[in-house]
Design a protein around this motif. Sequence first.
Motif, PDB file in Angstrom:
ATOM      1  N   UNK A  91     -11.490   0.136  16.606  1.00  0.00           N
ATOM      2  CA  UNK A  91     -10.749  -1.034  16.118  1.00  0.00           C
ATOM      3  C   UNK A  91      -9.925  -1.580  17.265  1.00  0.00           C
ATOM      4  N   UNK A  92      -9.494  -2.812  17.127  1.00  0.00           N
ATOM      5  CA  UNK A  92      -8.691  -3.409  18.190  1.00  0.00           C
ATOM      6  C   UNK A  92      -7.216  -3.026  18.082  1.00  0.00           C
ATOM      7  N   UNK A  93      -6.848  -2.210  17.104  1.00  0.00           N
ATOM      8  CA  UNK A  93      -5.470  -1.755  16.972  1.00  0.00           C
ATOM      9  C   UNK A  93      -5.439  -0.253  16.733  1.00  0.00           C
ATOM     10  N   UNK A  94      -4.416   0.385  17.250  1.00  0.00           N
ATOM     11  CA  UNK A  94      -4.260   1.828  17.046  1.00  0.00           C
ATOM     12  C   UNK A  94      -3.335   2.116  15.870  1.00  0.00           C
ATOM     13  N   UNK A  95      -2.809   1.075  15.249  1.00  0.00           N
ATOM     14  CA  UNK A  95      -1.854   1.229  14.159  1.00  0.00           C
ATOM     15  C   UNK A  95      -2.568   1.517  12.845  1.00  0.00           C
ATOM     16  N   UNK A  96      -2.932   2.770  12.654  1.00  0.00           N
ATOM     17  CA  UNK A  96      -3.643   3.200  11.457  1.00  0.00           C
ATOM     18  C   UNK A  96      -2.835   4.308  10.785  1.00  0.00           C
ATOM     19  N   UNK A  97      -2.569   4.135   9.499  1.00  0.00           N
ATOM     20  CA  UNK A  97      -1.779   5.105   8.749  1.00  0.00           C
ATOM     21  C   UNK A  97      -2.564   5.518   7.514  1.00  0.00           C
ATOM     22  N   UNK A 116      -3.077   7.149   3.827  1.00  0.00           N
ATOM     23  CA  UNK A 116      -2.274   7.222   2.618  1.00  0.00           C
ATOM     24  C   UNK A 116      -3.143   7.353   1.384  1.00  0.00           C
ATOM     25  N   UNK A 117      -2.471   7.297   0.243  1.00  0.00           N
ATOM     26  CA  UNK A 117      -3.155   7.441  -1.045  1.00  0.00           C
ATOM     27  C   UNK A 117      -2.641   6.368  -1.988  1.00  0.00           C
ATOM     28  N   UNK A 118      -3.551   5.685  -2.678  1.00  0.00           N
ATOM     29  CA  UNK A 118      -3.161   4.642  -3.627  1.00  0.00           C
ATOM     30  C   UNK A 118      -2.519   5.298  -4.843  1.00  0.00           C
ATOM     31  N   UNK A 119      -1.284   4.901  -5.125  1.00  0.00           N
ATOM     32  CA  UNK A 119      -0.545   5.473  -6.256  1.00  0.00           C
ATOM     33  C   UNK A 119      -0.548   4.551  -7.469  1.00  0.00           C
ATOM     34  N   UNK A 120      -0.591   3.229  -7.218  1.00  0.00           N
ATOM     35  CA  UNK A 120      -0.544   2.266  -8.320  1.00  0.00           C
ATOM     36  C   UNK A 120      -1.172   0.957  -7.872  1.00  0.00           C
ATOM     37  N   UNK A 121      -1.778   0.265  -8.815  1.00  0.00           N
ATOM     38  CA  UNK A 121      -2.331  -1.068  -8.560  1.00  0.00           C
ATOM     39  C   UNK A 121      -1.848  -1.978  -9.672  1.00  0.00           C
ATOM     40  N   UNK A 122      -1.221  -3.088  -9.289  1.00  0.00           N
ATOM     41  CA  UNK A 122      -0.765  -4.093 -10.256  1.00  0.00           C
ATOM     42  C   UNK A 122      -1.562  -5.368 -10.029  1.00  0.00           C
ATOM     43  N   UNK A 123      -2.449  -5.677 -10.975  1.00  0.00           N
ATOM     44  CA  UNK A 123      -3.310  -6.855 -10.845  1.00  0.00           C
ATOM     45  C   UNK A 123      -2.622  -8.106 -11.367  1.00  0.00           C
ATOM     46  N   UNK A 165       1.078   5.440  -0.913  1.00  0.00           N
ATOM     47  CA  UNK A 165       2.041   6.437  -0.454  1.00  0.00           C
ATOM     48  C   UNK A 165       1.580   6.964   0.885  1.00  0.00           C
ATOM     49  N   UNK A 166       2.494   6.894   1.865  1.00  0.00           N
ATOM     50  CA  UNK A 166       2.195   7.444   3.188  1.00  0.00           C
ATOM     51  C   UNK A 166       3.124   8.644   3.385  1.00  0.00           C
ATOM     52  N   UNK A 167       3.423   9.007   4.593  1.00  0.00           N
ATOM     53  CA  UNK A 167       4.208  10.212   4.905  1.00  0.00           C
ATOM     54  C   UNK A 167       5.369  10.435   3.945  1.00  0.00           C
ATOM     55  N   UNK A 168       5.430  11.641   3.390  1.00  0.00           N
ATOM     56  CA  UNK A 168       6.498  11.981   2.458  1.00  0.00           C
ATOM     57  C   UNK A 168       6.437  11.130   1.210  1.00  0.00           C
ATOM     58  N   UNK A 169       7.579  10.539   0.845  1.00  0.00           N
ATOM     59  CA  UNK A 169       7.644   9.688  -0.340  1.00  0.00           C
ATOM     60  C   UNK A 169       7.650   8.205   0.013  1.00  0.00           C
ATOM     61  N   UNK A 170       7.313   7.855   1.234  1.00  0.00           N
ATOM     62  CA  UNK A 170       7.327   6.464   1.670  1.00  0.00           C
ATOM     63  C   UNK A 170       6.188   5.701   1.016  1.00  0.00           C
ATOM     64  N   UNK A 171       6.539   4.566   0.403  1.00  0.00           N
ATOM     65  CA  UNK A 171       5.567   3.734  -0.292  1.00  0.00           C
ATOM     66  C   UNK A 171       5.437   2.405   0.449  1.00  0.00           C
ATOM     67  N   UNK A 172       4.209   1.954   0.635  1.00  0.00           N
ATOM     68  CA  UNK A 172       3.936   0.666   1.276  1.00  0.00           C
ATOM     69  C   UNK A 172       3.230  -0.216   0.249  1.00  0.00           C
ATOM     70  N   UNK A 203      -6.944   6.128   1.482  1.00  0.00           N
ATOM     71  CA  UNK A 203      -7.239   4.926   2.253  1.00  0.00           C
ATOM     72  C   UNK A 203      -6.567   5.012   3.616  1.00  0.00           C
ATOM     73  N   UNK A 204      -6.952   4.131   4.502  1.00  0.00           N
ATOM     74  CA  UNK A 204      -6.296   3.983   5.794  1.00  0.00           C
ATOM     75  C   UNK A 204      -5.740   2.573   5.882  1.00  0.00           C
ATOM     76  N   UNK A 205      -4.434   2.469   6.123  1.00  0.00           N
ATOM     77  CA  UNK A 205      -3.797   1.157   6.324  1.00  0.00           C
ATOM     78  C   UNK A 205      -3.974   0.787   7.786  1.00  0.00           C
ATOM     79  N   UNK A 206      -4.426  -0.419   8.042  1.00  0.00           N
ATOM     80  CA  UNK A 206      -4.622  -0.907   9.399  1.00  0.00           C
ATOM     81  C   UNK A 206      -3.639  -2.049   9.592  1.00  0.00           C
ATOM     82  N   UNK A 207      -2.685  -1.858  10.496  1.00  0.00           N
ATOM     83  CA  UNK A 207      -1.572  -2.793  10.637  1.00  0.00           C
ATOM     84  C   UNK A 207      -1.714  -3.591  11.918  1.00  0.00           C
TER      85      UNK A 207
END
Length: 72
Positions: A6-12, A14-21, A31-38, A58-62
Amino acid sequence: MKFSKLSTANQIEGKIMEIRKGAVTAIVYVQIAGDTMVEVSVTIASLETLGLFEGKSVTLIINPVDIMIGCE
């Protein structure tokens, strides 16, 4: 599930905890490291194309160009 080409190294990982459509977009809570939610906004079409669901890893690509900082 890190991507090696990828053209960016910013990959985190995580796991999908909730989806609001909504009507056109969905907010995906990852949810990423610890209890941090994105919160990630995706179109309903992308939600379906990617097969996203609660509990999926999933992997977040920032893109650093799109990150902003605010403070007082």
